[in-house]
Design a protein around this motif. Structure first.
Motif, mmCIF file in Angstrom:
data_model
loop_
_atom_site.group_PDB
_atom_site.id
_atom_site.type_symbol
_atom_site.label_atom_id
_atom_site.label_comp_id
_atom_site.label_asym_id
_atom_site.label_seq_id
_atom_site.Cartn_x
_atom_site.Cartn_y
_atom_site.Cartn_z
ATOM 1 N N GLU A 295 0.816 -1.211 0.000
ATOM 2 C CA GLU A 295 0.000 0.000 0.000
ATOM 3 C C GLU A 295 0.854 1.267 0.000
ATOM 4 N N GLU A 296 2.064 1.199 0.588
ATOM 5 C CA GLU A 296 2.903 2.394 0.715
ATOM 6 C C GLU A 296 3.299 2.953 -0.652
ATOM 7 N N VAL A 297 3.679 2.064 -1.555
ATOM 8 C CA VAL A 297 4.126 2.536 -2.877
ATOM 9 C C VAL A 297 3.090 2.262 -3.959
ATOM 10 N N GLY A 298 1.961 1.653 -3.592
ATOM 11 C CA GLY A 298 0.895 1.398 -4.553
ATOM 12 C C GLY A 298 1.226 0.322 -5.569
ATOM 13 N N GLU A 299 1.903 -0.746 -5.112
ATOM 14 C CA GLU A 299 2.268 -1.856 -5.997
ATOM 15 C C GLU A 299 1.489 -3.117 -5.630
ATOM 16 N N LYS B 281 0.809 0.427 -9.899
ATOM 17 C CA LYS B 281 1.539 -0.521 -10.737
ATOM 18 C C LYS B 281 1.156 -1.946 -10.362
ATOM 19 N N VAL B 282 0.912 -2.782 -11.376
ATOM 20 C CA VAL B 282 0.642 -4.210 -11.162
ATOM 21 C C VAL B 282 1.817 -5.000 -11.743
ATOM 22 N N ILE B 283 2.416 -5.841 -10.914
ATOM 23 C CA ILE B 283 3.580 -6.628 -11.340
ATOM 24 C C ILE B 283 3.198 -8.106 -11.330
ATOM 25 N N PHE B 284 3.265 -8.747 -12.493
ATOM 26 C CA PHE B 284 2.966 -10.175 -12.590
ATOM 27 C C PHE B 284 4.265 -10.965 -12.433
ATOM 28 N N HIS B 285 4.290 -11.839 -11.454
ATOM 29 C CA HIS B 285 5.448 -12.721 -11.252
ATOM 30 C C HIS B 285 5.100 -14.079 -11.871
#
Length: 700
Positions: A253-257, A345-349
């Motif tokens: 939540e802090e960096v919106g990721e 930002k959405v990061i797919f692993h």
């Protein structure tokens, strides 16, 4: 007397008041102590909301493909996989040839020292494989003895690659039709060994030759068929949310990721409709050419293949990447609405371990090759997790990512352990591949024995062991026991094959009960060379002593403890005369407690290994201070002279372990069903608190 009655009545009234108060408090549910309908955390609510969406299309592809009956018959879609496998086969053979060249460059004395340090080879074998120069007559023997030729020759395209090399070496224009006969195989390998320049290898030429051979192998009727179509259609890609779980994401939540694990875009639909654009009169399929020999089934096959080609073209055009890009934007907006957290930002692993698990589970069966690949990938993932934990920068988020990855591994292992593995009696587990490798060649030799000893010692300290069994060392040992018991039950040969020679005239009169292999006949000296099996009974006895006699499955154990009828006291020894044989129960007699013979309504083979105890022959066995009864026709006589477990080669340590296992079973059962009121109430409250989202969640 009246005072005692009044005192008892007062106690009963107090208990009723307490129970009534508990019920009222639970029904009132102040501050949602016992949970409620509307107290889901934002993250849990997000998962359930997204999961209910089902599928989400985030990219589409429109295109046309040309498809013919020839493509269907030989399946050109396999070309990438064929290229990969054939290239790997060629490189492996090349590696074996290079290793042989390097070995032959050494002086003869060094070759002998490396190849036969203990001087166990017979003179002829030693000379042929280690001393002589490489030639047609010995190249296969040298490759087999010095390298990994046995496994190399099992590779998928081994025969096809060598046939292709043979054709190129001899300037033949034929196509691959059948494996090389041994004489041609030896000549081909000899030429390859002598000069790499005569090895013309081209993966493109090989694939073309391979498909040509498939066409030439078709029956004449099939080869004459002609049919070609143009297909126009649509491919849709996106996300399937039905398997989304809490452990599959981490929201910073802090960096919106938003980090998402194991949720990758995929092809959701591909179709070629009868009419591609009805309003313009553009059909989905156009027929280009055909002859009268094709039928409706052929047409259907071509249309299905056209859809497959359309999907392949869509992947090549980047539909998956586009679906992920669009999907990330859509998911970020969706999470913003559901959680009121701004996701920038959405990061797919794309965890390889998740994709691999899904692929393996498709047929609910795990082969050795699949398991070995999974376990190698598991080690790689654990290394990544260690790196994240040790990272000094952004430690908080990296550790959270590591924890999510670890939870993912645990979930994947849980899923895979419900599937069958090869032909083993137990489902896939931590030791499945280990025992498979030990038994693969049907022989346990000194080297295998040392592996078994070391694995037994290092079992609990292995870094992956805790993941497989969720820190349950008893379950880990039980899985080891079942695998080891399978080795003993399968009567795998224990010993080694030693080289021997024998005069040809004595060969037919040899002892046929002794296994032999690698038989070679020397007509010049009338001698037969062979390897003869030499059993090692000492290792067999040691294997038996490595096994613990306990069987254990946590879910089954918990069920037995909670069911009151699992274990019952049936009376004193003098009041009983016999026990009828039953596959679903057995009896326990304790020498120091003759007044409580226990009837255990659990199959004995779920608790231990009856055959190792000799209970396949006898009706009872003495285990420490206990006697385990399978049946009894005369109980009093059997109690006087029970059968000893040590008669079956078992040690005191093995019997002590089994006795402790049996004691734990009935003492835990007794303790569970003799709990006092407060203990039962605490257990009830604990279950309620675990199954509901209560007040504590509100302050997290």
């Amino acid at each position: 007397m009246i005072g005692q009655i009044l005192g008892s009545a007062r106690l009963i009234i107090q208990i009723l008041v307490v129970v009534a108060a508990v019920v009222l408090v639970y029904m009132w549910n102040p501050m949602n102590v016992f949970g409620g309908k509307a107290t889901l955390k934002p993250t849990a609510n997000m998962v359930s909301e997204i999961r209910e969406m089902g599928e989400m299309i985030t990219a589409e592809y429109y295109g046309e493909v040309l498809t013919s009956i020839d493509e269907v018959q030989i399946d050109f879609q396999q070309e990438p996989e064929i290229n990969l496998q054939a290239e790997a086969t060629f490189e492996k053979i090349q590696e074996e040839i290079v290793n042989l060249r390097n070995f032959q460059k050494l002086p003869v004395d060094q070759r002998l020292e490396i190849g036969d340090p203990n001087k166990v080879l017979k003179r002829r074998v030693r000379t042929k494989t280690l001393v002589n120069e490489v030639g047609k007559s010995n190249i296969l023997e040298k490759l087999d003895y010095l390298g990994d030729w046995k496994n190399t020759s099992r590779m998928l395209f081994f025969n096809e690659v060598l046939s292709f090399i043979y054709l190129k070496q001899n300037d033949k224009e034929d196509v691959i039709t059948e494996p090389l006969r041994e004489n041609r195989l030896r000549k081909t390998l000899e030429k390859w060994y002598l000069d790499d320049s005569n090895v013309e290898w081209s993966i493109k030429a090989f694939t073309s030759d391979f498909f040509s051979s498939k066409l030439s192998d078709l029956p004449r009727r099939e080869a004459k068929k002609k049919l070609a179509m143009i297909g126009r259609g649509t491919v849709k890609a996106g996300f399937d949310f039905k398997d989304l779980q809490n452990h599959m994401y981490y929201l910073n939540e802090e960096v919106g990721e938003l980090h998402i694990f194991g949720l990758a875009p995929k092809i959701l639909n591909a179709d070629i409709n009868p009419w591609f654009i009805p309003e313009k009169g553009i059909p989905g399929f156009d027929l280009l050419t055909y002859n009268g020999k094709v039928n409706f089934k052929d047409s259907k096959k071509v249309k299905i293949y056209a859809v497959q080609k359309l999907k392949t073209n869509a992947r090549t055009a980047g539909i998956i990447d586009q679906a992920e890009l669009n999907g990330g934007q859509t998911i970020s907006r969706l999470v913003n609405l559901l959680t009121e957290v701004e996701v920038k930002k959405v990061i797919f692993h794309h965890d390889e371990i998740i994709d691999l698990t899904k692929e393996i589970q498709k047929d609910h069966y795990i082969s050795y090759e699949e398991a070995a690949l999974f376990e190698r990938t598991l080690e790689v993932e654990l290394d990544k997790i260690d790196s994240l934990k040790e990272a000094q920068e952004d430690r908080y988020n990296n550790r959270n990512l590591a924890e999510n990855k670890l939870n993912t591994l645990v979930q994947m292992l849980k899923q895979l352990q419900t599937n069958e593995f090869e032909d083993q009696s137990l489902t896939y587990n931590h030791f499945a591949t280990f025992w498979y490798r030990i038994s693969e060649d049907g022989l346990i030799d000194e080297k295998d024995w040392m592996k078994i000893i070391n694995t037994n010692k290092e079992m609990v300290n292995n870094r992956t062991a805790a993941l497989w069994t969720n820190m349950d060392t008893l379950l880990l040992r039980a899985q080891w026991n079942v695998g080891l018991h399978q080795m003993l039950q399968d009567s795998i040969a224990i010993g080694e094959y030693l080289p021997k020679t024998m005069a040809l005239r004595d060969w037919e009169n040899r002892d046929l009960r002794i296994p032999v292999r690698n038989i070679a006949l020397d007509l010049t000296d009338s001698i037969v060379s062979f390897d003869q099996f030499d059993p090692n009974n000492e290792i067999r006895d040691s294997l038996l002593h490595l096994i613990s006699l306990e069987k254990y499955q946590p879910a089954e154990w918990d069920k037995w403890i909670k069911e009151k009828e699992s274990i019952v006291n049936i009376g004193e020894k003098d009041s009983l005369s016999s026990f009828a044989n039953s596959p679903s129960k057995f009896w326990l007699y304790h020498k120091d407690d003759p007044n409580h013979i226990k009837e255990v309504n659990i199959p004995l083979n779920k608790i231990t290994f009856p055959m190792l105890l000799g209970l396949d022959i006898h009706n009872n066995v003495e285990v420490g201070n206990h006697i385990v009864f399978k049946s009894s026709e005369n109980l009093l006589e059997d109690l006087k002279q029970p059968n000893s477990g040590q008669e079956n080669g078992l040690t005191d340590s093995q019997l002590d372990g089994l006795e402790q296992h049996l004691t734990n079973l009935y003492t835990q059962h007794q303790a569970y069903h003799n709990r006092d009121f407060l203990t039962r109430a605490n257990h009830w409250f604990s279950e309620k608190m675990e199954s509901k989202s209560g007040i504590l969640d509100m302050f997290k």
